[in-house]
Design an enzyme around this catalytic site. Structure first.
Site, PDB file in Angstrom:
ATOM      1  N   ALA A  75       0.913  -1.282  -0.064  1.00 22.49           N
ATOM      2  CA  ALA A  75       0.116  -0.048   0.059  1.00 22.49           C
ATOM      3  C   ALA A  75       0.734   1.216  -0.059  1.00 22.49           C
ATOM      4  O   ALA A  75       0.405   2.310  -0.458  1.00 22.49           O
ATOM      5  CB  ALA A  75      -0.966  -0.102   1.271  1.00 22.49           C
ATOM      6  N   THR A  76       2.191   1.376   0.526  1.00 24.33           N
ATOM      7  CA  THR A  76       3.106   2.481   0.400  1.00 24.33           C
ATOM      8  C   THR A  76       3.239   2.632  -0.939  1.00 24.33           C
ATOM      9  O   THR A  76       3.055   3.878  -1.247  1.00 24.33           O
ATOM     10  CB  THR A  76       4.180   2.113   1.283  1.00 24.33           C
ATOM     11  OG1 THR A  76       3.812   1.959   2.616  1.00 24.33           O
ATOM     12  CG2 THR A  76       5.088   3.461   1.413  1.00 24.33           C
ATOM     13  N   ASN A 161      -6.451   3.202  10.237  1.00 25.00           N
ATOM     14  CA  ASN A 161      -5.806   1.927  10.821  1.00 25.00           C
ATOM     15  C   ASN A 161      -5.563   2.119  12.175  1.00 25.00           C
ATOM     16  O   ASN A 161      -5.279   0.948  12.869  1.00 25.00           O
ATOM     17  CB  ASN A 161      -4.363   1.986   9.993  1.00 25.00           C
ATOM     18  CG  ASN A 161      -3.502   3.374   9.804  1.00 25.00           C
ATOM     19  OD1 ASN A 161      -3.927   4.131   9.169  1.00 25.00           O
ATOM     20  ND2 ASN A 161      -2.382   3.210  10.592  1.00 25.00           N
ATOM     21  N   GLN A 189      -7.386  -0.931   5.157  1.00 21.95           N
ATOM     22  CA  GLN A 189      -7.776  -1.692   6.227  1.00 21.95           C
ATOM     23  C   GLN A 189      -9.169  -2.073   5.996  1.00 21.95           C
ATOM     24  O   GLN A 189      -9.860  -2.624   6.457  1.00 21.95           O
ATOM     25  CB  GLN A 189      -7.944  -0.723   7.443  1.00 21.95           C
ATOM     26  CG  GLN A 189      -6.492  -0.232   8.033  1.00 21.95           C
ATOM     27  CD  GLN A 189      -5.912  -1.382   8.581  1.00 21.95           C
ATOM     28  OE1 GLN A 189      -6.421  -2.483   9.221  1.00 21.95           O
ATOM     29  NE2 GLN A 189      -4.398  -1.532   8.975  1.00 21.95           N
ATOM     30  N   SER A 209      -3.392  -3.941   0.370  1.00 30.36           N
ATOM     31  CA  SER A 209      -1.889  -4.631   0.557  1.00 30.36           C
ATOM     32  C   SER A 209      -2.353  -5.998   0.894  1.00 30.36           C
ATOM     33  O   SER A 209      -3.175  -6.211   1.615  1.00 30.36           O
ATOM     34  CB  SER A 209      -1.184  -3.838   1.644  1.00 30.36           C
ATOM     35  OG  SER A 209      -0.178  -4.451   1.908  1.00 30.36           O
ATOM     36  N   HIS A 211      -0.796  -8.029   2.823  1.00 30.93           N
ATOM     37  CA  HIS A 211      -0.446  -8.463   4.066  1.00 30.93           C
ATOM     38  C   HIS A 211      -1.350  -8.173   5.385  1.00 30.93           C
ATOM     39  O   HIS A 211      -1.432  -8.578   6.599  1.00 30.93           O
ATOM     40  CB  HIS A 211       1.067  -8.301   5.003  1.00 30.93           C
ATOM     41  CG  HIS A 211       1.307  -7.004   4.967  1.00 30.93           C
ATOM     42  ND1 HIS A 211       1.568  -6.345   6.336  1.00 30.93           N
ATOM     43  CD2 HIS A 211       1.554  -5.779   4.287  1.00 30.93           C
ATOM     44  CE1 HIS A 211       1.639  -5.189   6.423  1.00 30.93           C
ATOM     45  NE2 HIS A 211       1.604  -4.631   5.221  1.00 30.93           N
ATOM     46  N   THR A 250      10.111  -6.938 -13.118  1.00 35.15           N
ATOM     47  CA  THR A 250       9.601  -8.059 -13.218  1.00 35.15           C
ATOM     48  C   THR A 250       8.550  -8.562 -11.716  1.00 35.15           C
ATOM     49  O   THR A 250       8.708  -7.977 -10.799  1.00 35.15           O
ATOM     50  CB  THR A 250      10.674  -9.100 -12.906  1.00 35.15           C
ATOM     51  OG1 THR A 250      11.669  -8.788 -14.127  1.00 35.15           O
ATOM     52  CG2 THR A 250      10.174 -10.625 -12.889  1.00 35.15           C
ATOM     53  N   CYS A 336       6.831   5.445  18.121  1.00 40.29           N
ATOM     54  CA  CYS A 336       8.448   5.864  18.491  1.00 40.29           C
ATOM     55  C   CYS A 336       9.073   6.832  17.340  1.00 40.29           C
ATOM     56  O   CYS A 336       8.896   6.219  16.228  1.00 40.29           O
ATOM     57  CB  CYS A 336       9.138   4.564  18.423  1.00 40.29           C
ATOM     58  SG  CYS A 336       9.983   4.147  19.996  1.00 40.29           S
TER      59      CYS A 336
HETATM   60  C1  LIG Z   1      -0.479  -0.891   6.755  1.00 41.43           C
HETATM   61  C2  LIG Z   1      -1.002   0.416   5.923  1.00 41.43           C
HETATM   62  C3  LIG Z   1      -0.476   1.010   4.736  1.00 41.43           C
HETATM   63  C4  LIG Z   1       1.090   0.561   4.643  1.00 41.43           C
HETATM   64  O1  LIG Z   1       0.863  -0.930   3.781  1.00 41.43           O
HETATM   65  P1  LIG Z   1       2.411  -1.706   3.407  1.00 41.43           P
HETATM   66  O2  LIG Z   1       1.635  -2.633   2.326  1.00 41.43           O
HETATM   67  O3  LIG Z   1       2.806  -2.228   4.462  1.00 41.43           O
HETATM   68  O4  LIG Z   1       3.019  -0.739   2.673  1.00 41.43           O
HETATM   69  C5  LIG Z   1      -0.845   2.148   4.186  1.00 41.43           C
HETATM   70  N1  LIG Z   1      -2.005   2.396   4.872  1.00 41.43           N
HETATM   71  C6  LIG Z   1      -2.689   1.860   5.597  1.00 41.43           C
HETATM   72  C7  LIG Z   1      -3.987   2.673   6.147  1.00 41.43           C
HETATM   73  C8  LIG Z   1      -2.274   0.776   6.696  1.00 41.43           C
HETATM   74  O5  LIG Z   1      -2.959  -0.025   7.350  1.00 41.43           O
END
Ligand SMILES: *Cc1c(COP(=O)(O)O)cnc(C)c1O
Length: 412
Positions: A75-76, A161, A189, A209, A211, A250, A336
């Site tokens: 997502a980044t 999030n 999310q 994303s 994960h 790729t 942090c």
């Molecule tokens: C986790 C998250 C991201 C980042 O996603 P990645 O796949 O880890 O880069 C971006 N936006 C929201 C709202 C998220 O919860």
């Protein structure tokens, strides 16, 4: 029955990869290992077939056409490509002047949206950062009030999030379409947990994303609308022209196959999962509020995802609270930074004070969260908070009826 420890309540940070996803991925490491761009042999065709099946699965989850899915690393990257790509493509710059155009987003977006917007600001774009009210929600009315004739892009996340609040995304999309402004939503999310239809909901660009939806890390997708309007993006990577020229490189075939499977499973199971998790989340919130006084659930009471609870506990110190509940993996309201612990900017934007923000917990449930684990968390957190308050002189004052807010603190 006592649950196995530690228990995982940090699904908004990342989620366990579903074993069915892993199983779908395995052949693509060792047998079907071709480069999906290799057009002239069986290995390449197998890779391509895996990628295109996943593209169908991803598209089906959000009501899109497979041709509208661009693979990313997460997502980044999706947010960066959408925001910078659209801003650069649609910049309205008078002759000889630097990039121009107005962008609307919100102060409590994920950093993966805020930081690209800030970079564009340094390039000459103007950015409005909307501020939510105490309920955390960005409404279509707020976006409407911020619109200008030179607005080119709106980026508002679907669900937050940290607090799980749900913004008025379909209404914001409608407004953007009426004004011919490109609309992006970070739906990381939201997608996979809640029903999504990019046509009905008026979305132009949507990132998510793997994960966060029980798929692998390091893979994601960006939906790019192809008609009404046909959205164009300036690429960030050049080289090879993969993914309609928007994202060269790729393809991560194994990751993409896993992402597709994760999407398929979410589509089939989200209703059942959502109902179950909503019950568990409500139990967590109501039981903790019942057992512990001076507790507040952050964000709108109802307009929230089923799986995220964000709760502040007065009169405890955040770090000590985390130490007291070590066998519950969750997040706190502190972030942090290089030198110190900063209170969460998301909670601050709702008007939550620094102290209360530090003593907040984000408990995010997932596909494998059990009722036993929720019961365990309720007991453990209750005990920890009561224990810490026994040592708190401030809590004693509060119990005696002293108005804490009127105390003049010594500053240092
Ligand atoms: C986790 C998250 C991201 C980042 O996603 P990645 O796949 O880890 O880069 C971006 N936006 C929201 C709202 C998220 O919860």
């Amino acid at each position: 029955m006592a649950p196995k420890l530690p228990i995982y309540m940090d699904n908004a940070a990342t989620s366990r990869c579903d074993p069915r996803v892993v199983e779908a991925m395995l052949p693509y490491f060792t047998e079907k290992y071709g480069n999906s761009s290799s057009r002239n042999h069986k290995f390449g065709w197998e890779g391509e077939e895996g990628v295109e099946t996943a593209r169908e699965q991803a598209a089906a989850l959000i009501g899109a056409n497979a041709k509208e899915i661009i693979w990313t690393s997460g997502a980044t990257e999706g947010n960066n490509l959408a925001i910078k790509g659209a801003a650069h493509m649609y910049a309205k710059a008078p002759e000889g002047q630097p990039n121009r155009g107005h962008i609307i987003t919100a102060v409590h977006e994920h950093k993966a949206v805020l930081d690209p917007c800030k970079r564009l600001q340094r390039e000459g774009f103007e950015v409005t950062f909307l501020e939510p009210k105490a309920d955390g929600i960005i409404t279509a009315a707020m976006v409407k009030a911020a619109m200008r004739p030179d607005t080119i892009l709106v980026s508002i996340m679907w669900a937050n999030n940290e607090i799980g609040t749900i913004n008025e995304v379909p209404e914001i999309g409608k407004l953007c379409h009426e004004r011919e402004v490109i609309f992006h939503t970070d739906a990381t999310q939201w997608v996979g947990k809640m029903p999504t239809d990019v046509e009905r909901d008026n979305i132009d660009l949507l990132s998510w994303s793997g994960h966060k939806i029980y798929g692998p890390k390091g893979v994601g997708a960006l939906y790019v609308r192809r008609r009404k309007p046909r959205v164009r993006l300036e690429a960030i990577f050049d080289g090879g022209g993969h993914e309609r020229g928007m994202r060269s490189g790729t393809l991560n075939v194994t990751g993409i196959v896993g992402f597709g499977k994760a999407c398929e499973l979410c589509k089939a199971e989200m209703d059942r999962d959502g109902e179950r998790l909503l019950k568990l989340r409500r139990k967590l919130e109501t039981e903790l509020a019942k057992r512990i006084e001076v507790t507040q659930v952050n964000g709108h009471a109802d307009k929230r995802l089923p799986n995220i609870a964000n709760i502040s506990f007065g009169f405890v110190e955040g770090e000590s609270l985390l130490m007291g509940i070590k066998d519950i993996a969750c997040s706190s309201g502190s972030a942090c930074t290089s030198a110190s612990l900063e209170p969460s900017y998301v909670l601050k934007s709702l008007g939550v004070g620094d102290e209360l923000a530090h003593s907040s917990l984000r408990l995010s449930l997932g596909r494998w969260t059990t009722e036993e684990e929720v019961d365990y968390a309720i007991e453990k957190i209750t005990k920890a908070v009561h224990h810490l308050r026994q040592m708190s002189p401030l809590f004693d004052l509060y119990k005696e009826g002293v108005d804490i807010s009127k105390i003049e603190w010594q500053t240092h």
